[in-house]
Design a protein around this motif. Sequence first.
Motif, PDB file in Angstrom:
ATOM      1  N   GLY A  29      50.145 -10.107 -34.204  1.00 54.44           N
ATOM      2  CA  GLY A  29      51.011  -9.303 -33.861  1.00 54.44           C
ATOM      3  C   GLY A  29      51.451  -8.943 -33.064  1.00 54.44           C
ATOM      4  N   ASP A  30      52.041  -9.360 -32.240  1.00 51.81           N
ATOM      5  CA  ASP A  30      52.742  -9.359 -30.942  1.00 51.81           C
ATOM      6  C   ASP A  30      54.028  -9.619 -31.086  1.00 51.81           C
ATOM      7  N   ASP A  31      54.954  -9.574 -30.428  1.00 51.20           N
ATOM      8  CA  ASP A  31      56.295 -10.038 -30.348  1.00 51.20           C
ATOM      9  C   ASP A  31      56.500 -10.852 -29.380  1.00 51.20           C
ATOM     10  N   THR A  32      56.667 -12.505 -29.922  1.00 46.60           N
ATOM     11  CA  THR A  32      56.539 -13.150 -28.479  1.00 46.60           C
ATOM     12  C   THR A  32      58.135 -13.367 -28.366  1.00 46.60           C
ATOM     13  N   THR A  33      59.013 -13.680 -27.468  1.00 50.55           N
ATOM     14  CA  THR A  33      60.027 -14.299 -26.585  1.00 50.55           C
ATOM     15  C   THR A  33      59.949 -16.145 -26.316  1.00 50.55           C
ATOM     16  N   LEU A  34      60.895 -16.174 -27.880  1.00 49.79           N
ATOM     17  CA  LEU A  34      61.086 -18.373 -27.465  1.00 49.79           C
ATOM     18  C   LEU A  34      62.408 -18.221 -26.154  1.00 49.79           C
ATOM     19  N   SER A  75      58.914 -17.986 -44.014  1.00 49.44           N
ATOM     20  CA  SER A  75      58.267 -16.883 -43.432  1.00 49.44           C
ATOM     21  C   SER A  75      59.024 -16.065 -42.267  1.00 49.44           C
ATOM     22  N   PHE A  76      59.914 -16.692 -41.993  1.00 47.32           N
ATOM     23  CA  PHE A  76      60.655 -16.726 -40.434  1.00 47.32           C
ATOM     24  C   PHE A  76      61.246 -15.035 -41.300  1.00 47.32           C
ATOM     25  N   ARG A  77      61.758 -15.258 -42.234  1.00 48.95           N
ATOM     26  CA  ARG A  77      62.968 -14.168 -42.532  1.00 48.95           C
ATOM     27  C   ARG A  77      63.134 -12.699 -42.241  1.00 48.95           C
ATOM     28  N   GLY A  78      63.526 -12.602 -41.274  1.00 51.73           N
ATOM     29  CA  GLY A  78      63.412 -10.585 -41.476  1.00 51.73           C
ATOM     30  C   GLY A  78      62.688 -10.512 -39.844  1.00 51.73           C
ATOM     31  N   ARG A  79      62.218 -11.507 -39.627  1.00 48.32           N
ATOM     32  CA  ARG A  79      61.231 -11.558 -38.146  1.00 48.32           C
ATOM     33  C   ARG A  79      61.592 -12.800 -36.891  1.00 48.32           C
ATOM     34  N   VAL A  80      62.941 -13.043 -36.895  1.00 49.06           N
ATOM     35  CA  VAL A  80      63.385 -13.243 -35.779  1.00 49.06           C
ATOM     36  C   VAL A  80      64.745 -13.117 -35.482  1.00 49.06           C
ATOM     37  N   ASN A  98      55.930  -9.600 -34.613  1.00 46.10           N
ATOM     38  CA  ASN A  98      54.869  -9.261 -35.593  1.00 46.10           C
ATOM     39  C   ASN A  98      54.576 -11.144 -36.110  1.00 46.10           C
ATOM     40  N   VAL A  99      53.833 -11.892 -34.373  1.00 55.00           N
ATOM     41  CA  VAL A  99      53.167 -13.439 -35.381  1.00 55.00           C
ATOM     42  C   VAL A  99      52.289 -12.825 -35.354  1.00 55.00           C
ATOM     43  N   ASN A 100      51.388 -14.459 -36.429  1.00 56.31           N
ATOM     44  CA  ASN A 100      50.314 -14.362 -36.626  1.00 56.31           C
ATOM     45  C   ASN A 100      49.922 -15.892 -36.781  1.00 56.31           C
ATOM     46  N   ILE A 101      48.219 -16.438 -36.750  1.00 54.00           N
ATOM     47  CA  ILE A 101      48.397 -17.506 -36.304  1.00 54.00           C
ATOM     48  C   ILE A 101      49.026 -18.865 -37.398  1.00 54.00           C
ATOM     49  N   ASN A 125      54.771 -24.820 -27.597  1.00 56.38           N
ATOM     50  CA  ASN A 125      53.433 -25.051 -27.867  1.00 56.38           C
ATOM     51  C   ASN A 125      53.511 -23.939 -28.358  1.00 56.38           C
ATOM     52  N   LEU A 126      52.985 -22.982 -29.439  1.00 58.30           N
ATOM     53  CA  LEU A 126      52.967 -21.443 -29.014  1.00 58.30           C
ATOM     54  C   LEU A 126      51.643 -21.495 -30.141  1.00 58.30           C
ATOM     55  N   THR A 127      50.646 -21.122 -29.421  1.00 60.29           N
ATOM     56  CA  THR A 127      49.454 -20.865 -29.936  1.00 60.29           C
ATOM     57  C   THR A 127      48.757 -19.642 -30.180  1.00 60.29           C
ATOM     58  N   VAL A 128      48.937 -18.699 -31.402  1.00 60.49           N
ATOM     59  CA  VAL A 128      48.335 -17.742 -31.947  1.00 60.49           C
ATOM     60  C   VAL A 128      46.684 -17.690 -32.457  1.00 60.49           C
ATOM     61  N   THR A 129      45.723 -16.874 -31.795  1.00 63.86           N
ATOM     62  CA  THR A 129      45.202 -16.187 -32.221  1.00 63.86           C
ATOM     63  C   THR A 129      45.022 -14.558 -32.998  1.00 63.86           C
ATOM     64  N   GLU A 130      43.723 -14.038 -33.246  1.00 64.72           N
ATOM     65  CA  GLU A 130      43.868 -13.560 -33.390  1.00 64.72           C
ATOM     66  C   GLU A 130      43.535 -12.504 -32.426  1.00 64.72           C
ATOM     67  N   THR A 131      43.371 -11.193 -32.661  1.00 70.11           N
ATOM     68  CA  THR A 131      42.833 -10.282 -31.781  1.00 70.11           C
ATOM     69  C   THR A 131      41.783  -9.938 -31.907  1.00 70.11           C
ATOM     70  N   GLY A 132      41.760 -10.132 -30.102  1.00 75.42           N
ATOM     71  CA  GLY A 132      39.965 -10.301 -29.525  1.00 75.42           C
ATOM     72  C   GLY A 132      39.283 -11.764 -28.952  1.00 75.42           C
ATOM     73  N   ASP A 133      40.127 -12.810 -29.924  1.00 71.83           N
ATOM     74  CA  ASP A 133      39.895 -14.114 -29.252  1.00 71.83           C
ATOM     75  C   ASP A 133      39.696 -14.914 -28.488  1.00 71.83           C
ATOM     76  N   LYS A 134      40.914 -13.952 -27.675  1.00 70.45           N
ATOM     77  CA  LYS A 134      41.460 -14.692 -26.198  1.00 70.45           C
ATOM     78  C   LYS A 134      40.238 -15.078 -25.558  1.00 70.45           C
ATOM     79  N   GLU A 135      40.107 -16.237 -24.306  1.00 68.72           N
ATOM     80  CA  GLU A 135      39.271 -16.083 -23.447  1.00 68.72           C
ATOM     81  C   GLU A 135      38.275 -14.672 -22.787  1.00 68.72           C
TER      82      GLU A 135
END
Length: 208
Positions: A29-34, A75-80, A98-101, A125-135
């Motif tokens: 669900g985050d917006d991530t900048t590369l 899967s990336f159309r309209g999101r980048v 709106n990134v997802n796993i 190397n992008l790693t996307v986790t579900e909300t609340g799954d961080k350490e």
Amino acid sequence: MAARRFIALLLFVLASNAEDPQDIKAESGDDTTLQCRSHGDGNILLLEWRRTDLKDEYVFFFRDNRSYEDNQHPSFRGRVQLKDPKMKDGDVSVILKNVNINDTGSYECRVAGGGKALKLMNIFNLTVTETGDKEGGDKEGGDKEGGDKQRGDKDGNTGGHVGLIPAGVIVAVIVAVIAVVGSVILYKRKKNPSVPPADETDALKYKY
């Protein structure tokens, strides 16, 4: 002469660092900048953002001063989009919305401009986790459950004590009832002593 050598060495170092992947972590669900920047001078003629497992389709494709969604993976159309549409100072960073796993993977940034061939600039190397799954998330949840269990112990509602208290009460009641009944029986016997049988009483009566 020395200046040229220094510039060549600097470009070599930058190119070498570009090949070292950078790790990025994000939640669903985050917006991530590369981040990516062109080190050459002049206009950027071609920009490619790829994910290594998508083969011929792009994450983002820019050429001749415009982007082409037809070349993007569906899967990336309209999101980048470009972080800076004007790409000032060679900034060719993109924002992945709106990134997802399923966006987890290795991303590459390539740029061509100023009469130079397409060149690899950055790897992520992008790693996307579900909300609340961080350490720490699971640990915190476990603490909350432990707190509920502890409160249950204080209230006497845990599974280990629920069955013991009623059993003790029942045993105590049974013992008390037996004691009371026994006391009543003894009291009646003391107050009303046993009378001789009827036949013996009649025999004594006639004898005297």
